[in-house]
Design an enzyme around this catalytic site. Structure first.
Site, PDB file in Angstrom:
ATOM      1  N   GLU A 151      -1.537  -0.319   1.355  1.00  0.00           N
ATOM      2  CA  GLU A 151      -2.680  -1.097   0.871  1.00  0.00           C
ATOM      3  C   GLU A 151      -3.745  -1.257   1.956  1.00  0.00           C
ATOM      4  OE1 GLU A 151      -2.673  -3.749  -2.033  1.00  0.00           O
ATOM      5  OE2 GLU A 151      -1.006  -2.822  -3.082  1.00  0.00           O
ATOM      6  N   HIS A 171      -5.079  -3.882  -3.526  1.00  0.00           N
ATOM      7  CA  HIS A 171      -6.169  -3.195  -2.832  1.00  0.00           C
ATOM      8  C   HIS A 171      -6.218  -1.724  -3.241  1.00  0.00           C
ATOM      9  CE1 HIS A 171      -5.120  -6.712  -0.447  1.00  0.00           C
ATOM     10  NE2 HIS A 171      -6.346  -6.692   0.038  1.00  0.00           N
ATOM     11  N   LYS A 214      -5.973 -11.863  -6.228  1.00  0.00           N
ATOM     12  CA  LYS A 214      -6.958 -11.157  -5.398  1.00  0.00           C
ATOM     13  C   LYS A 214      -6.963  -9.662  -5.704  1.00  0.00           C
ATOM     14  CE  LYS A 214      -8.003  -9.811  -0.623  1.00  0.00           C
ATOM     15  NZ  LYS A 214      -7.501  -9.771   0.768  1.00  0.00           N
TER      16      LYS A 214
END
Length: 254
Positions: free
Chosen positions: A84, A141, A168
């Site tokens: 990530e 991510h 997130k």
């Protein structure tokens, strides 16, 4: 209202998080001192930047150093894996062992858990964190692209369903439309679930708007650097704070 340490999230202007990194404790101390010199609400200890991070006892040692240098800060522990965008490869078992050490240390106000890990291990760690009153960010991510709008929405909602205090997503835009796709997905999830905290950003220079627009799309935390950026497109934290304050002032007049 949920908080990381003393910082309330989701009320008006996004909070500013400053990452600190260092390959050894001397560099980490310098980075912490630099973070103390710029406006910030949260400091993120990027554990994966330490070359000896996976050695026994290093989690507590690094967290203790952070508390020694900046005793009043609100502290987020993160080990960003290589998959990530982080600095190190790590086995999943070791990853969760270190997370558990951070949660149980009494030194971290919040921890970051990567979304694409074993679901049962994630659930167990979230349960452990809640017992210790440690705030949990579930993160995802993508350094290559921006997923479609519906995928972004579904991913944020799944993080919510798993029990994340904040969901997130950071992704790389290939064009300007990707930035608006991410911000639109954020706003849609916030509309459906007003109490869910969201943290989203498009990386790189093209994604700057997403880093400063949280007060309008619903992203409650943004990242700015003191020295070394931990991801493409991070602005200086001082410059970032000034822009966020200007936006907040304008929004209040509407």
């Amino acid at each position: 209202m949920k908080k990381i340490g003393s910082v309330k999230l989701g009320d008006g202007m996004p909070a500013v998080c400053v990452p600190v990194m260092g390959k050894d404790f001397s560099e980490l101390k310098h980075s912490l001192e630099a973070a103390g010199q710029v406006p910030h609400d949260v400091v993120e200890l990027r554990m994966d930047s330490l070359e000896q991070a996976q050695s026994k006892g290093m989690v507590r040692k690094a967290l203790s150093l952070a508390r020694e240098v900046l005793p009043q800060m609100n502290l987020l522990y993160t080990f960003r894996t290589a998959e990530e965008g982080g600095e190190q490869e790590i086995s999943e078992d070791r990853y969760f062992t270190m997370l558990g050490e951070a949660v149980e240390s009494g030194l971290a106000d919040a921890v970051d858990i990567e979304f694409y890990k074993d679901c049962d291990k994630i659930s167990g760690m979230i349960e452990k964190a809640k017992k210790q009153k440690v705030f949990v960010i579930l993160s995802s991510h993508d350094f290559q692209k921006t997923p479609p709008r519906e995928e972004l929405i579904n991913r944020l909602i799944t993080m919510r369903d798993l029990g994340a205090d904040a969901a997130k997503i950071a992704c790389m835009p290939e064009n300007d439309e990707d930035v608006f796709t991410l911000m639109g997905a954020t706003a849609e999830v916030k509309r459906r679930f007003p109490d869910q905290l969201l943290i989203t950003m498009a990386m790189g220079g093209r994604g700057t708007l997403s880093r400063i627009g949280g007060e309008t799309d619903g992203s409650c935390l943004t990242f700015g650097c003191a020295e070394k950026a931990s991801a493409p497109g991070q602005m200086n934290a001082g410059d970032l704070r000034k822009i966020l304050e200007s936006i907040h002032s304008a929004v209040q007049k509407v």
